[in-house]
Design an enzyme around this catalytic site. Structure first.
Site, PDB file in Angstrom:
ATOM      1  N   LYS A   1       0.608  -0.962   0.510  1.00  0.00           N
ATOM      2  CA  LYS A   1       0.059  -0.132   0.464  1.00  0.00           C
ATOM      3  C   LYS A   1       0.950   0.573   0.029  1.00  0.00           C
ATOM      4  CE  LYS A   1      -3.460  -2.415   3.226  1.00  0.00           C
ATOM      5  NZ  LYS A   1      -4.445  -1.686   4.384  1.00  0.00           N
TER       6      LYS A   1
ATOM      7  N   HIS B   1       0.375   8.211   7.333  1.00  0.00           N
ATOM      8  CA  HIS B   1       1.481   7.298   7.976  1.00  0.00           C
ATOM      9  C   HIS B   1       2.566   8.371   8.004  1.00  0.00           C
ATOM     10  CE1 HIS B   1       0.531   3.376   5.826  1.00  0.00           C
ATOM     11  NE2 HIS B   1       0.370   3.357   7.089  1.00  0.00           N
TER      12      HIS B   1
ATOM     13  N   HIS C   1       1.048   6.795   3.368  1.00  0.00           N
ATOM     14  CA  HIS C   1       0.317   8.084   2.322  1.00  0.00           C
ATOM     15  C   HIS C   1       0.110   8.930   3.934  1.00  0.00           C
ATOM     16  CE1 HIS C   1      -1.902   6.458   5.890  1.00  0.00           C
ATOM     17  NE2 HIS C   1      -2.494   5.374   5.456  1.00  0.00           N
TER      18      HIS C   1
HETATM   19  N1  ARG Z   1       1.235  -0.999   9.964  1.00  0.00           N
HETATM   20  C1  ARG Z   1      -0.756  -0.957  11.197  1.00  0.00           C
HETATM   21  C2  ARG Z   1      -1.440   0.652   9.621  1.00  0.00           C
HETATM   22  O1  ARG Z   1      -0.421   0.860   9.525  1.00  0.00           O
HETATM   23  C3  ARG Z   1       0.208   0.158  12.145  1.00  0.00           C
HETATM   24  C4  ARG Z   1       1.112  -0.737  13.150  1.00  0.00           C
HETATM   25  C5  ARG Z   1       1.154  -0.286  15.106  1.00  0.00           C
HETATM   26  N2  ARG Z   1       2.375  -0.410  15.314  1.00  0.00           N
HETATM   27  C6  ARG Z   1       1.783  -2.307  16.293  1.00  0.00           C
HETATM   28  N3  ARG Z   1       2.075  -2.253  16.674  1.00  0.00           N
HETATM   29  N4  ARG Z   1       0.218  -2.113  16.186  1.00  0.00           N
HETATM   30  O2  ARG Z   1      -2.642   0.505  10.557  1.00  0.00           O
END
Ligand code: ARG
Length: 565
Positions: free
Chosen positions: A125, A131, A128
């Site tokens: 993905k 992030h 964006h």
């Molecule tokens: N990759 C996930 C997202 O973009 C966030 C991860 C956050 N960190 C975790 N340890 N859950 O939604």
């Protein structure tokens, strides 16, 4: 000498209370006519059973002379201290000059490790602007904690596992081909992902099963599925690397979700052994009703693991690996429930530290003019596009303002990134950020470029100076504007602590803005290079200190301070 501390000490003695409590309560009134430091007596009223103004008056009588205090006055519930400006200027500026880039830093963290989980984009993905928020906030916290003597450790918990991969692979197998992905990179992968959801929304429910089947193949280590997985991950990482490069950010660890694939089993077993895991229609979950939360799903009925399974595992792993004093997770507030649930599960497993050491640091949305973004719908402003457009717009502005600027391209990047980061970090993180080019890029508003421009102005003044100022007589700095600026500069150490305590980088951005505004006021009202030699030296000294502090504050939030722009 720390004036605020001395005042707190005197008040604490007179009131017979803890000095730290007084220190935290002392304010710097926005209007200097009301005093330079002010102690509100409301809180004491309850204990002492007297009206706050009465307490303030009594305290005033009980305070001994302080040689740097010109006058003490009681105004309503406040006890106001007026400082001798010359003594204050000397004390504050000599300290900044001595400590230089280290001014504001301390070692209250005692080397304790703070693990910060941020950025964490999802493979296949696009990266964006959502992030971006996590990246910018996380990175600022990383710097802020380091400045306080903690050992920050950044983890980019890459979203490199999970059902979205099943979806992308399913879509690739059905509508994609190798050449297009090689050419289009993450855009093509995103196109496939969006198409997948469109088809499902249009009624092709069977697609979800196909995606799940691919995900299961990955979990079983199927060779073909894993080869596609690695390929998609490599393509994604390559594009993220460009963005991190531009932002000047790297991570101490890139252990993503997939890293925990072979580490979950013993944790699931531990959960089962502990008796908190219950089977429900074939799935395994932890009931959290007592805590007013929906159950936390740990194993799906088909045996598949979930986001929470990996997070429980990674938290335990990080604790034993890094022995953190705090582990922060910087994500949008949409995930608040997920974190509350899995933190509770870790605690229920018998790990008491989970209750105090695992911490979700949530933030609001970034609103684009066309509305909330969603990768599923394809309505995203790609980070790359955003950066590119920003650089273009900044270059246009610089071309007009300073056409002969050396190293224009580099400065445009620094200023563009400064604009983006500052815009993101200017309010409490939980607030939504409105994205507006005009506001963000202005050199005059409350923006990153404005602060950077002020820093460059300091550099320019210092560059034009023909006299040295090491031995300046700082007691000459007593004008309203000089005094106001010095007062603001002096608060940097407290601001850093406050930002860390609240996990709020905006406290540093606001501080940098206040420094810039106060400097510009000083600059317009008090001639520097045209002043008599003695005064000129003192003002250059002040300018130099301001430059140092602004650059340090910007650096904490990840923004460069070019010498010229
Ligand atoms: N990759 C996930 C997202 O973009 C966030 C991860 C956050 N960190 C975790 N340890 N859950 O939604």
């Amino acid at each position: 000498m720390d004036f605020k501390f001395e005042i707190a000490n005197a008040v604490a003695k007179a009131a017979n209370i803890d000095v730290n409590e007084v220190f935290d309560a002392i304010e710097i009134p926005p209007d200097a006519d009301l005093g330079d430091f002010s102690f509100p007596c409301f809180k004491l009223a309850k204990n002492l059973k007297k009206a706050p103004p009465v307490i303030a008056a009594e305290l005033m009588d009980g305070i001994n002379d302080l040689d740097f205090v010109r006058r003490i006055a009681q105004t309503g519930a406040y006890l106001n201290f007026f400082i001798k400006r010359d003594a204050y200027a000397k004390a504050v500026l000599a300290k900044i000059n001595l400590e230089g880039k280290n001014f504001g830093r301390s070692d209250i963290g005692g080397g304790g490790t703070i693990v910060i989980d941020y950025s964490h984009p999802n493979m296949a993905k696009p990266f964006h602007v959502g992030h971006l928020r996590s990246t910018v906030i996380g990175h600022a916290l990383y710097n802020i904690f380091n400045a306080l003597g903690y050992r920050s450790f950044s983890i980019n918990y890459l979203g490199d596992w999970g059902t979205q991969f099943g979806k992308v692979i399913a879509a690739y197998e059905k509508w994609g081909n190798e050449d297009d992905v090689k050419k289009g990179g993450i855009r093509e992968l995103n196109r496939l992902y969006v198409k997948f959801h469109e088809e499902v929304d249009n009624g092709d429910k069977a697609l979800d099963d196909v995606a799940r089947a691919w995900h299961n193949k990955m979990e079983a280590g199927d060779e073909y599925a894993m080869r596609l997985w690695q390929w998609i991950k490599d393509i994604s990482m390559e594009e993220y690397a460009k963005i991190y490069d531009l932002l000047g950010i790297s991570f101490d660890s890139y252990q993503g979700e997939s890293y925990y694939n072979d580490k979950m089993e013993p944790v699931v077993q531990e959960l089962k052994d502990s008796g908190i895991l219950k089977q429900d229609k074939g799935a395994w979950l932890v009931d959290l009703e007592r805590f007013k939360m929906p159950p936390c799903l740990v194993l799906r009925s088909d045996g598949g693991t979930l986001y929470a399974t990996r997070d429980i595992t990674s938290a335990l792993h990080r604790k034993s690996e890094y022995d953190f004093v705090k582990a922060l997770y910087v994500t949008s507030h949409e995930q608040s429930l997920h974190f509350a649930q899995f933190f509770k599960v870790v605690e229920l497993m018998g790990y008491d530290w989970a209750a105090t050491q695992l911490l979700h640091v949530p933030f609001g949305y970034m609103n684009l003019p066309q509305g909330k973004m969603s990768t599923r719908k394809g309505n995203v402003l790609l980070m790359e596009d955003l950066l590119e457009q920003t650089f273009e717009k900044i270059t246009e502005i610089i071309d007009k303002k300073n056409p002969n600027l050396a190293d224009k391209e580099n400065v445009a990047k620094q200023v563009g990134i400064g604009a983006i980061i500052f815009n993101d970090l200017y309010n409490s993180r939980i607030k939504d950020v409105e994205f507006s080019w005009e506001r963000m890029l202005s050199f005059e508003g409350e923006t990153g470029p404005y602060v950077q421009y002020t820093h460059a102005r300091c550099c320019s003044v210092l560059g034009k100076a023909t006299i040295g100022f090491d031995d300046a007589d700082l007691s000459l700095l007593t004008s309203d504007e000089e005094f106001a600026l010095i007062k603001i500069l002096s608060t940097f150490p407290e601001r850093i602590e406050e930002a860390a305590q609240k996990y709020e980088p905006f406290i540093i951005s606001r501080f940098a803005m206040q420094c810039a505004q106060a400097f510009n006021k000083f600059y317009h009202e008090n001639p520097i290079l045209k002043a008599d030699e003695d005064l000129q030296e003192a003002r250059l000294y002040l300018t130099d200190c301001t430059k140092t502090v602004i650059a340090a504050a910007l650096k904490l939030i990840g923004i460069a301070a070019p010498q010229e722009m």
